[in-house]
Design a protein around this motif. Structure first.
Motif, mmCIF file in Angstrom:
data_model
loop_
_atom_site.group_PDB
_atom_site.id
_atom_site.type_symbol
_atom_site.label_atom_id
_atom_site.label_comp_id
_atom_site.label_asym_id
_atom_site.label_seq_id
_atom_site.Cartn_x
_atom_site.Cartn_y
_atom_site.Cartn_z
ATOM 1 N N PRO A 142 59.586 17.504 -15.296
ATOM 2 C CA PRO A 142 60.504 18.544 -14.833
ATOM 3 C C PRO A 142 60.895 18.310 -13.373
ATOM 4 C CG PRO A 142 58.583 19.501 -15.911
ATOM 5 C CD PRO A 142 58.281 18.057 -15.691
ATOM 6 N N VAL A 143 61.952 18.956 -12.957
ATOM 7 C CA VAL A 143 62.316 18.965 -11.541
ATOM 8 C C VAL A 143 61.216 19.680 -10.762
ATOM 9 C CG1 VAL A 143 63.980 19.892 -9.885
ATOM 10 C CG2 VAL A 143 64.781 18.908 -12.033
ATOM 11 N N ALA A 144 60.969 19.223 -9.547
ATOM 12 C CA ALA A 144 60.000 19.880 -8.663
ATOM 13 C C ALA A 144 60.729 20.399 -7.431
ATOM 14 C CB ALA A 144 58.901 18.901 -8.259
ATOM 15 N N ASN A 145 60.559 21.681 -7.114
ATOM 16 C CA ASN A 145 61.276 22.328 -6.008
ATOM 17 C C ASN A 145 60.306 22.812 -4.936
ATOM 18 O OD1 ASN A 145 63.799 22.107 -7.393
ATOM 19 N ND2 ASN A 145 63.250 23.902 -8.609
ATOM 20 N N TYR A 146 60.727 22.636 -3.690
ATOM 21 C CA TYR A 146 59.903 23.102 -2.574
ATOM 22 C C TYR A 146 60.779 23.782 -1.536
ATOM 23 C CZ TYR A 146 56.892 23.158 1.534
ATOM 24 O OH TYR A 146 56.178 23.552 2.625
ATOM 25 N N ALA A 147 60.353 24.953 -1.106
ATOM 26 C CA ALA A 147 61.006 25.662 -0.003
ATOM 27 C C ALA A 147 59.925 26.243 0.894
ATOM 28 C CB ALA A 147 61.912 26.773 -0.534
ATOM 29 N N TRP A 174 63.930 32.743 1.681
ATOM 30 C CA TRP A 174 65.366 32.842 1.448
ATOM 31 C C TRP A 174 65.941 31.580 0.795
ATOM 32 C CZ3 TRP A 174 68.962 36.089 0.543
ATOM 33 C CH2 TRP A 174 70.315 35.801 0.767
ATOM 34 N N PRO A 175 65.639 30.385 1.278
ATOM 35 C CA PRO A 175 66.131 29.190 0.588
ATOM 36 C C PRO A 175 65.606 29.076 -0.843
ATOM 37 C CG PRO A 175 65.386 28.637 2.798
ATOM 38 C CD PRO A 175 64.957 30.043 2.536
ATOM 39 N N ARG A 176 64.357 29.518 -1.065
ATOM 40 C CA ARG A 176 63.833 29.465 -2.430
ATOM 41 C C ARG A 176 64.624 30.390 -3.344
ATOM 42 N NH1 ARG A 176 59.439 27.587 -4.506
ATOM 43 N NH2 ARG A 176 58.369 27.361 -2.495
ATOM 44 N N LEU A 177 64.888 31.591 -2.875
ATOM 45 C CA LEU A 177 65.639 32.545 -3.687
ATOM 46 C C LEU A 177 67.031 32.011 -3.998
ATOM 47 C CD1 LEU A 177 65.779 35.409 -4.926
ATOM 48 C CD2 LEU A 177 66.677 36.203 -2.731
ATOM 49 N N GLU A 197 66.707 28.659 -6.342
ATOM 50 C CA GLU A 197 66.346 28.932 -7.730
ATOM 51 C C GLU A 197 67.448 29.701 -8.440
ATOM 52 O OE1 GLU A 197 62.542 30.825 -7.574
ATOM 53 O OE2 GLU A 197 61.460 28.932 -7.244
ATOM 54 N N GLY A 198 68.141 30.567 -7.723
ATOM 55 C CA GLY A 198 69.272 31.275 -8.325
ATOM 56 C C GLY A 198 70.408 30.337 -8.678
ATOM 57 N N ALA A 199 70.678 29.379 -7.781
ATOM 58 C CA ALA A 199 71.750 28.408 -8.047
ATOM 59 C C ALA A 199 71.421 27.550 -9.252
ATOM 60 C CB ALA A 199 71.971 27.536 -6.814
ATOM 61 N N PHE A 200 70.166 27.091 -9.351
ATOM 62 C CA PHE A 200 69.771 26.265 -10.487
ATOM 63 C C PHE A 200 69.797 27.061 -11.785
ATOM 64 C CE2 PHE A 200 67.556 23.242 -7.464
ATOM 65 C CZ PHE A 200 68.415 22.196 -7.730
ATOM 66 N N ALA A 201 69.400 28.323 -11.732
ATOM 67 C CA ALA A 201 69.445 29.165 -12.931
ATOM 68 C C ALA A 201 70.881 29.342 -13.412
ATOM 69 C CB ALA A 201 68.811 30.522 -12.641
#
Length: 386
Positions: free
Chosen positions: A338-343, A347-350, A353-357
């Motif tokens: 899977p893709v792995a995300n780090y923030a 605020w950048p996480r929100l 993750e919203g953009a990817f959703a």
């Protein structure tokens, strides 16, 4: 912001965990125009990490190629694509099939990979307050050390590919060993193809219009939606660097007509099947079996690649059987993680993750619409959908 302003001094300036190779390790930004040549000899190089590919495929993103050195020697690299978010709310830093190692099997490869991830996290997630999204390539073993390291480093699991398995052929075999590795039914069809009077041809880049015509005929005949990155092929085949320029192959029958063709990325330790096309006559002639058999032999004898990545299946059982038979007993079928995300900030996480959703929802709706099309057909056995 200028490239000069983004260039980094040694990574040791960041407050990141120390590794044995930390001393003398540095990350620096290079100009996109110089990037492809800089990574041409990387064992971990791949099509998606080329600036030539990214410019053609993703014209709306900003390319930031980062090169890593240890004691002044280049050890790795990563093409970061900075994707702006709507309304100017921020940006996401995306690394696909990266960071790349120059040498993939050295004793310190894992430590170098970890240090590259730390440096990228410090720059994009900490200093520039973006979400950093990393997609490692499929590992050849039972575990994916790169993905496991990302999770240990604080990355969160993101989106999964719908059909993650990659089918990878072992190129380190003799002709006899390779044919013995193929599954029995695959060998049967190859034997039939050998008697069909077919001819394998290593074509020149300027013969691309012949492949384009074959590809367009196939798409029209099969009537499947083409969401691939086929539009990048002209730029890739026009590359001046022969190491990175993909190879074009044809299969012709006795009349001289082309019945099958393929575009193959050959650089690094893992060659990749990018695109294929066939004529209406190819199935009866078993041209796909003949084509791939000779591509395997050509890659073994003319490149440093140790593996031949056939890509995925898009969920089609016939394609699974074809590729599984070719992988055989000596190759591997392994998943892309899977893709792995780090923030480093909420605020950048929100936002990320919203953009990817939102993107996943759009892709799901697109697949649903494709399934509703009355003229939809299965892809040809030689074609990979991205």
């Amino acid at each position: 912001m200028s490239l000069a302003a983004l260039s980094l001094s040694p990574v040791a300036q960041f407050a990141v965990p120390s590794h044995p190779i930390a001393t003398g390790f540095a990350m620096r930004l290079v100009e996109p125009v110089a990037w492809d040549d800089a990574i041409a000899d990387f064992e971990g190089v791949c099509q998606e990490q080329l600036a030539t590919f990214a410019r053609a495929r993703w014209p709306g993103v900003e390319l930031e190629p980062q090169l890593f050195t240890l004691a002044g020697e280049v050890v790795g690299g990563c093409l970061i694509m900075v994707q702006p978010l709507p309304l100017g709310l921020g940006a996401i830093a995306v690394a696909k099939w990266a960071p790349m190692l120059r040498c993939t099997e050295t004793a310190d490869a894992n430590a170098i990979y970890a240090r590259m991830v730390e440096a990228l996290s410090a720059e994009y997630a900490v200093r520039r307050r973006m979400m950093l999204s990393v997609l490692p390539r499929a590992a050849l073993g039972t575990t994916n050390a790169e993905y496991e390291h990302l999770l240990r480093a604080g990355f969160r699991q993101g989106a999964k590919l719908l059909f993650p398995d990659r089918y990878i052929v072992n190129l380190k075999l003799s002709d006899a060993e390779q044919r013995s590795s193929f599954h029995q039914k695959w060998r049967y069809h190859l034997n039939k193809a050998d008697k069909a009077g077919l001819r394998f041809e290593h074509a020149r880049p300027d013969q691309r219009p012949e492949f384009d015509a074959l590809y367009e005929q196939m798409v029209d005949r099969k009537k499947f939606p083409d969401h691939s990155a086929y539009g990048t092929v002209p730029a890739l085949l026009a590359m001046e660097n022969p190491t990175l320029r993909p190879e074009l192959f044809f299969v012709r029958r006795a009349s001289g007509d082309i019945v099958a063709g393929a575009v193959i990325f050959k650089a690094g330790d893992r060659a990749v099947y990018l695109y294929g096309a066939t004529s209406a006559a190819a199935l009866e002639l078993r041209a796909g079996y003949f084509l791939h058999w000779h591509i395997i032999r050509w890659l073994r004898d003319n490149t440093a690649a140790r593996w031949y990545d056939l890509g995925g299946t898009d969920g089609f059982q016939g394609l699974h059987q074809f590729k599984k038979g070719m992988v055989g007993e000596r190759g591997v079928i392994v998943p892309v993680p899977p893709v792995a995300n780090y923030a480093a900030h909420w605020w950048p996480r929100l936002l990320g993750e919203g953009a990817f959703a939102g993107r996943e929802l759009a892709h799901s709706l697109g697949r649903y619409v494709d399934r509703l099309r009355p003229d939809r057909a299965k892809p040809n056995q030689l074609r990979n959908a991205e």
